[in-house]
Design a protein around this motif. Sequence first.
Motif, short mmCIF file in Angstrom:
data_model
loop_
_atom_site.label_atom_id
_atom_site.label_comp_id
_atom_site.label_asym_id
_atom_site.label_seq_id
_atom_site.Cartn_x
_atom_site.Cartn_y
_atom_site.Cartn_z
N LYS A 1 -5.67 0.98 31.23
CA LYS A 1 -5.15 0.22 32.15
C LYS A 1 -4.24 -1.17 31.67
O LYS A 1 -3.66 -1.84 32.61
CB LYS A 1 -5.81 -0.31 33.40
N LEU A 2 -4.52 -1.44 30.56
CA LEU A 2 -3.70 -2.60 29.88
C LEU A 2 -2.38 -2.29 29.83
O LEU A 2 -1.78 -1.22 29.80
CB LEU A 2 -4.21 -2.99 28.61
N ARG A 3 -1.63 -3.31 30.14
CA ARG A 3 -0.02 -3.47 29.75
C ARG A 3 0.31 -2.83 28.44
O ARG A 3 -0.29 -2.97 27.40
CB ARG A 3 0.58 -4.82 30.24
N LYS A 4 1.45 -2.29 28.27
CA LYS A 4 1.79 -1.44 27.32
C LYS A 4 1.81 -2.39 26.00
O LYS A 4 1.86 -1.70 24.75
CB LYS A 4 3.34 -0.71 27.44
N GLU A 5 2.03 -3.54 25.95
CA GLU A 5 2.07 -4.62 24.98
C GLU A 5 0.69 -4.56 24.11
O GLU A 5 0.89 -4.79 22.94
CB GLU A 5 2.31 -5.76 25.26
N PHE A 6 -0.23 -4.14 24.83
CA PHE A 6 -1.59 -4.15 24.12
C PHE A 6 -1.97 -3.05 23.20
O PHE A 6 -2.51 -2.99 22.14
CB PHE A 6 -2.88 -4.36 25.16
N LEU A 7 -1.48 -1.90 23.54
CA LEU A 7 -1.63 -0.53 23.11
C LEU A 7 -1.03 -0.22 21.80
O LEU A 7 0.34 -0.33 21.96
CB LEU A 7 -1.65 0.59 24.12
N PRO A 8 -1.55 0.27 20.79
CA PRO A 8 -0.66 0.65 19.53
C PRO A 8 0.48 1.85 20.05
O PRO A 8 -0.15 2.78 20.27
CB PRO A 8 -1.58 1.22 18.49
N ASP A 9 1.60 1.50 19.56
CA ASP A 9 2.62 2.44 20.07
C ASP A 9 2.82 3.20 18.70
O ASP A 9 3.90 3.23 18.00
CB ASP A 9 3.83 2.01 20.55
N ASP A 10 1.90 4.17 18.06
CA ASP A 10 1.88 4.55 16.86
C ASP A 10 0.96 5.78 16.50
O ASP A 10 0.41 6.21 17.76
CB ASP A 10 1.82 3.73 15.74
N ASP A 11 1.01 6.46 15.29
CA ASP A 11 0.17 7.65 15.31
C ASP A 11 -1.35 7.28 15.49
O ASP A 11 -2.25 8.35 15.34
CB ASP A 11 0.52 7.95 13.84
N TRP A 12 -1.85 6.15 15.41
CA TRP A 12 -3.12 5.93 15.49
C TRP A 12 -3.83 5.46 16.96
O TRP A 12 -5.03 5.24 17.12
CB TRP A 12 -3.37 4.63 14.58
N GLN A 13 -3.12 5.62 17.79
CA GLN A 13 -3.37 5.34 19.41
C GLN A 13 -4.75 6.02 19.92
O GLN A 13 -5.71 5.65 20.22
CB GLN A 13 -2.46 5.49 20.16
N ARG A 14 -4.71 7.50 19.39
CA ARG A 14 -5.75 8.24 19.88
C ARG A 14 -7.02 7.95 19.02
O ARG A 14 -8.03 7.85 19.53
CB ARG A 14 -5.45 9.73 19.52
N SER A 15 -6.90 7.62 17.96
CA SER A 15 -8.15 7.20 16.96
C SER A 15 -8.60 5.70 17.75
O SER A 15 -9.84 5.57 17.53
CB SER A 15 -7.76 6.99 15.71
N VAL A 16 -7.68 4.90 17.91
CA VAL A 16 -8.15 3.42 18.35
C VAL A 16 -8.89 3.50 19.79
O VAL A 16 -9.86 3.13 19.91
CB VAL A 16 -6.81 2.54 18.57
N LEU A 17 -8.26 4.59 20.58
CA LEU A 17 -9.01 4.75 21.96
C LEU A 17 -10.21 5.52 21.74
O LEU A 17 -11.30 5.22 22.46
CB LEU A 17 -8.12 5.52 22.70
N TYR A 18 -10.37 6.19 20.50
CA TYR A 18 -11.74 7.00 20.55
C TYR A 18 -12.61 6.05 20.09
O TYR A 18 -13.70 6.09 20.39
CB TYR A 18 -11.59 8.08 19.55
N ALA A 19 -12.21 5.17 19.10
CA ALA A 19 -13.29 4.14 18.56
C ALA A 19 -13.85 3.32 19.58
O ALA A 19 -14.87 3.08 19.94
CB ALA A 19 -12.55 3.25 17.65
#
Length: 254
Positions: free
Chosen positions: A28-46
């Motif tokens: 639910k964080l604003r888009k500036e926080f989340l990585p907009d790259d190939d690693w997003q799934r991995s970061v969220l899983y971690a």
Amino acid sequence: MIIREQDDNFLMIRQHDHAIISEQMTMKLRKEFLPDDDWQRSVLYAIKMHDFGWRNFDAEPLWNDEKQIPYSFIDYPDHIKTILYKHGIDEVAKEDLYAGLLCSKHYANFLAHDPSPEATRFVINEENRQKSIQEEFRVDHELVASHFELLQFADNLSLFLCLNEPGAGQEDFHYFFKKGIPFPKHVEEQFGKRLHLEWIDKHTIGSEKSPFQETFTVSIPFKKVSKVEIAKKGIRKSYNEAVEEIFSVYVKGD
């Protein structure tokens, strides 16, 4: 286990449940926080799985004889904690190696200044694991640092809800949050150094400048374990017999 002592009970929240909430809040964080790259799934899983190692241990809580309270994640004995930390990292890395790297950094950071032999061995082993994974991926160290900071931020968001009594004023906050929650460095220019959350009422939290894109609800599973029952039956049986309840919190967004 996350523990809040009350007059007649210990309120107990499983670590893995808290981690699931941290992922829900991150989404639910604003888009500036989340990585907009190939690693997003991995970061969220971690973020979702960062406390997976606690799952079996929280099913059988331990009693701290010295303090006469259940052991929490803060004071859990090092020789057990390092075993569950390693197990959790191993399990995450089996599914997603990069997520395993982030979880390894998270746990090693907790014990970096712990002088016990168990902690020292754990940190050395995890630093070797991190080096090996980073060499395999050849990922930029600054990028890893930004993803790790997001994991720490997400962890703190959920811990704020779990460690503080609903409706508490800042003077009564858990000591982790007396100075606010550090923002990841990549959003400091927009949001500042620290997030200062507050309880608006006993079911609502917010901040002057919300990092969340919308208002949403999170549900926190918990058990209230009676001190009288613990004295009669012990911590493990009392915990297992306690009824699980749900506490809902509204998180204010823009």
